[in-house]
Design a protein around this motif. Structure first.
Motif, PDB file in Angstrom:
ATOM      1  N   SER A 245       0.833  -1.196   0.000  1.00 13.85           N
ATOM      2  CA  SER A 245       0.000   0.000   0.000  1.00 13.85           C
ATOM      3  C   SER A 245       0.871   1.251   0.000  1.00 13.85           C
ATOM      4  O   SER A 245       1.974   1.264   0.547  1.00 13.85           O
ATOM      5  N   LYS A 246       0.334   2.300  -0.585  1.00 15.26           N
ATOM      6  CA  LYS A 246       1.020   3.579  -0.625  1.00 15.26           C
ATOM      7  C   LYS A 246       0.921   4.209   0.759  1.00 15.26           C
ATOM      8  O   LYS A 246      -0.140   4.285   1.351  1.00 15.26           O
ATOM      9  N   LYS A 247       2.038   4.671   1.266  1.00 17.30           N
ATOM     10  CA  LYS A 247       2.052   5.326   2.584  1.00 17.30           C
ATOM     11  C   LYS A 247       1.646   6.780   2.400  1.00 17.30           C
ATOM     12  O   LYS A 247       2.238   7.498   1.594  1.00 17.30           O
TER      13      LYS A 247
END
Length: 122
Positions: free
Chosen positions: A119-121
């Protein structure tokens, strides 16, 4: 020299398309998927009004390789198929894109096997 100028034009127009997309990602709350759909519909719109061919003649791969080219190719096929019948108007667009779709699915699957997504932080 003419070939080099073609590369410069393609790079400039393709870079402009990517720059606009990056600005939309950074400055708006639009998701990447929404931006992709917007560019696809832009290609459809430009093809429908007859402007895409002039941009394509100028920029070549700089406009046809991004998602705008995908939308344009679908419309070109649909126009061609509409001359034959309703069913062909729907199917010819995707027939024109069969190779590109197949490659996208194949390489997407291939790279999904090799790499692990995360997932994109925020």
């Amino acid at each position: 020299m003419e070939m080099f100028l073609g590369y410069v034009k393609a790079f400039a127009v393709g870079g402009l398309v990517c720059m606009i997309a990056q600005i939309l990602i950074n400055k708006t709350k639009m998701t990447s998927a929404r931006i992709l759909v917007m560019f696809l519909l832009l290609g459809v719109f430009l093809e429908l009004i007859g402007v895409f061919k002039y941009i394509e003649n100028f920029a070549g791969a700089g406009i046809t390789i991004p998602i705008t080219g995908f939308g344009s190719t679908i419309v070109k096929g649909a126009k061609e198929g509409a001359k034959i019948g309703l069913f062909e108007a729907v199917t010819y667009g995707f027939r024109n894109m069969a190779g590109g779709l197949t490659a996208a699915i194949f390489f997407g699957f291939f790279f999904a096997l090799i790499f692990r997504s995360h997932s994109k932080k925020v």
